[in-house]
Write a protein that holds these residues in place. Structure first.
Motif, PDB file in Angstrom:
ATOM      1  N   TYR A 102       0.805  -1.222   0.000  1.00 26.77           N
ATOM      2  CA  TYR A 102       0.000   0.000   0.000  1.00 26.77           C
ATOM      3  C   TYR A 102       0.843   1.279   0.000  1.00 26.77           C
ATOM      4  CZ  TYR A 102      -4.164  -2.735   1.310  1.00 26.77           C
ATOM      5  OH  TYR A 102      -5.201  -3.623   1.335  1.00 26.77           O
ATOM      6  N   PHE A 103       1.997   1.244   0.680  1.00 25.68           N
ATOM      7  CA  PHE A 103       2.728   2.480   0.946  1.00 25.68           C
ATOM      8  C   PHE A 103       3.985   2.564   0.094  1.00 25.68           C
ATOM      9  CE2 PHE A 103      -0.019   1.879   4.525  1.00 25.68           C
ATOM     10  CZ  PHE A 103      -0.470   3.163   4.792  1.00 25.68           C
ATOM     11  N   HIS A 104       4.114   3.668  -0.620  1.00 20.66           N
ATOM     12  CA  HIS A 104       5.223   3.881  -1.541  1.00 20.66           C
ATOM     13  C   HIS A 104       5.275   5.372  -1.867  1.00 20.66           C
ATOM     14  CE1 HIS A 104       2.231   4.476  -4.739  1.00 20.66           C
ATOM     15  NE2 HIS A 104       1.597   3.479  -4.164  1.00 20.66           N
ATOM     16  N   LEU A 177      -2.142  10.847   1.784  1.00 26.75           N
ATOM     17  CA  LEU A 177      -1.989  11.879   2.808  1.00 26.75           C
ATOM     18  C   LEU A 177      -0.525  12.034   3.212  1.00 26.75           C
ATOM     19  CD1 LEU A 177      -5.055  11.104   5.123  1.00 26.75           C
ATOM     20  CD2 LEU A 177      -4.691  13.195   3.789  1.00 26.75           C
ATOM     21  N   ASN A 178       0.170  10.908   3.417  1.00 25.75           N
ATOM     22  CA  ASN A 178       1.593  10.980   3.773  1.00 25.75           C
ATOM     23  C   ASN A 178       2.390  11.725   2.723  1.00 25.75           C
ATOM     24  OD1 ASN A 178       1.130   9.495   6.101  1.00 25.75           O
ATOM     25  ND2 ASN A 178       1.828   7.559   5.220  1.00 25.75           N
ATOM     26  N   ASN A 202       4.884   2.831   7.987  1.00 27.72           N
ATOM     27  CA  ASN A 202       4.167   3.172   6.757  1.00 27.72           C
ATOM     28  C   ASN A 202       4.563   4.551   6.240  1.00 27.72           C
ATOM     29  OD1 ASN A 202       2.769   0.744   6.641  1.00 27.72           O
ATOM     30  ND2 ASN A 202       0.989   1.532   7.740  1.00 27.72           N
ATOM     31  N   VAL A 203       4.794   5.488   7.162  1.00 31.87           N
ATOM     32  CA  VAL A 203       5.254   6.826   6.758  1.00 31.87           C
ATOM     33  C   VAL A 203       6.594   6.720   6.034  1.00 31.87           C
ATOM     34  CG1 VAL A 203       6.088   9.053   7.610  1.00 31.87           C
ATOM     35  CG2 VAL A 203       3.998   8.061   8.551  1.00 31.87           C
ATOM     36  N   GLY A 207       7.890   7.318   1.817  1.00 31.45           N
ATOM     37  CA  GLY A 207       8.916   8.273   1.414  1.00 31.45           C
ATOM     38  C   GLY A 207       8.663   9.651   1.984  1.00 31.45           C
ATOM     39  N   ALA A 208       7.931   9.718   3.113  1.00 31.92           N
ATOM     40  CA  ALA A 208       7.603  11.002   3.737  1.00 31.92           C
ATOM     41  C   ALA A 208       8.562  11.302   4.877  1.00 31.92           C
ATOM     42  CB  ALA A 208       6.161  10.979   4.247  1.00 31.92           C
ATOM     43  N   PHE A 209       8.610  12.566   5.275  1.00 27.08           N
ATOM     44  CA  PHE A 209       9.472  13.013   6.363  1.00 27.08           C
ATOM     45  C   PHE A 209       8.771  12.742   7.688  1.00 27.08           C
ATOM     46  CE2 PHE A 209      10.559  16.296   9.471  1.00 27.08           C
ATOM     47  CZ  PHE A 209      11.942  16.201   9.517  1.00 27.08           C
ATOM     48  N   LEU A 210       9.455  12.018   8.600  1.00 26.73           N
ATOM     49  CA  LEU A 210       8.851  11.590   9.859  1.00 26.73           C
ATOM     50  C   LEU A 210       9.501  12.313  11.032  1.00 26.73           C
ATOM     51  CD1 LEU A 210       6.973   9.696  11.466  1.00 26.73           C
ATOM     52  CD2 LEU A 210       8.794   7.974  11.397  1.00 26.73           C
ATOM     53  N   LEU A 211       8.671  13.006  11.817  1.00 29.48           N
ATOM     54  CA  LEU A 211       9.066  13.618  13.081  1.00 29.48           C
ATOM     55  C   LEU A 211       8.380  12.830  14.187  1.00 29.48           C
ATOM     56  CD1 LEU A 211      10.398  15.930  14.730  1.00 29.48           C
ATOM     57  CD2 LEU A 211       8.264  17.233  14.401  1.00 29.48           C
TER      58      LEU A 211
END
Length: 395
Positions: A102-104, A177-178, A202-203, A207-211
């Protein structure tokens, strides 16, 4: 709850006679039922428990399951330690994974400054003592950012958030959304050693920026400001939000490294599922960390910092090499092997594409007449498209 769940499971297993029984979390199924399947019916049983062990009585329940099954995977260190204290050696800690089907990464306009997903857990303070501090941070960001903070999750009605939705969304929409967010904020309601929520993985796969709120043992899996960014106190979190909203290049660099790390180290559902099947069937005796030797953080970065004098530079200073690959779902196992081999032989980055990355795009519709051909999935017309996309990401 499912009435008579244990009886239903036993009846189904006796009827189907599978080669393996895989149990996920095992709610409503008694440990004795799994022991019966394994010892009386002679069918191996593996178990993955995908929730934090913080609720009262949960660790004892997991130890009972460990006695009943062939192999058990947990996602925080508490049940692992409890099992070892009772002489059990069939329990393994594997950090959570992401759902790679699902996540990419996907191209999307950054329309959300800060995204947070998760329940408010009002009334759940006994099981999740960290939730009040989590709610306090969300309230403060709501005051500071207003509608620039987007919250998804149940139970936030009383908080007066300006941009909140309690509706459940499917996984593929969460991926969108991510990818549409400059910062994705994570704050685990349970602070347990070795644990962070499925959402965090999943974030990273998106390929999203995770804080993320620093969880105990995070240093074993990630490097701060390299794969993600962590904070410990509310003021620090607010300052980091301000800092990274203003630094697009740093966000992109860290997001790429975090995405790559998850793929390198096998923290994906497809990898774990294959491992549990092989374990249960007796085809694999090695533990996950042995199959993926980088499953704990290596010291390459520290070696690089210490390097001085003549001789070859450490690999971190070598030119970067990107593998660009595309496959249809039936070729996924082959691509998994290709990626693993490439990373083992000097490739530093992987740009992996699938049908979801171009279905519905202008390029896709422009070449529909070629895609009707099975040869090369349209005579390999997709190659130039994905090479350009990989070059764009690298820049």
């Amino acid at each position: 709850e499912t009435p008579n769940a244990s009886r239903i499971v036993i009846d189904e297993v006796q009827r189907m006679r599978p080669d393996l029984v895989y149990v996920e979390s095992g709610y409503n199924v008694e440990a004795d039922a799994l022991a019966f399947i394994r010892r009386v019916l002679g069918i191996p049983v593996t178990m993955w428990y995908g929730d934090p062990s913080s609720p009262p009585g949960e660790v004892d329940r997991l130890v009972r399951y460990a006695r009943a099954v062939d192999w058990q995977v947990v996602i925080d260190e508490t049940p692992l330690d409890a099992a070892r204290q009772q002489g059990l050696d069939n329990v393994e800690l594997i950090p959570f994974f992401g759902y790679d089907h699902y996540f990419h990464p996907a191209r999307a306009a950054k329309t959300i400054d800060v995204l947070f997903s998760g329940k408010s857990y009002h009334g759940g303070e006994q099981a999740y003592p960290e939730v009040e501090r989590r709610r306090a941070l969300i309230r403060r960001l709501n005051r500071d950012l207003g509608e620039r903070l987007h919250v998804r999750g149940e139970g936030w009605q009383a908080e007066g958030l300006r941009n909140w939705s309690g509706e459940r969304v499917p996984e593929w929409d969460i991926n969108t959304l991510n990818n549409s967010s400059r910062i994705v904020l994570a704050y685990d309601a349970a602070q347990l050693r070795g644990f962070t929520s499925l959402r965090s993985w999943n974030v990273l796969l998106s390929g999203a920026f995770l804080l993320i709120r620093k969880f105990p043992g995070i240093e074993a899996w990630f490097e701060n400001h390299r794969h993600l960014v962590w904070f410990e106190e509310e003021d620090e979190a607010v300052a980091l939000v301000e800092k990274y909203l203003a630094d697009e290049r740093a966000r992109a660099r860290i997001a790429r490294q975090g995405h790559r790390l998850v793929h390198e180290r096998g923290w994906k559902f497809s990898t774990l599922a294959r491992y549990l099947v092989a374990r249960g069937r007796g085809r694999e005796q090695r533990r996950f960390a042995e199959l993926h030797p980088a499953a704990r953080l290596n010291t390459r970065a520290r070696r690089t910092q210490a390097h001085a004098g003549p001789g070859p530079l450490p690999r971190a200073h070598a030119p970067r090499t990107t593998l660009v690959t595309f496959c249809t779902p039936d070729w996924t196992p082959a691509v998994e092997r290709l990626v693993a081999s490439a990373l083992a032989h000097g490739v530093t980055d992987v740009a992996r594409f699938g049908l979801q990355d171009w279905a519905g795009t202008p390029f896709y519709f422009e070449h529909l007449h070629l895609l009707a051909s099975r040869r090369g999935f349209g005579y390999w017309i997709w190659k130039t498209n994905f090479i350009r996309e990989a070059q764009s990401r690298a820049r």
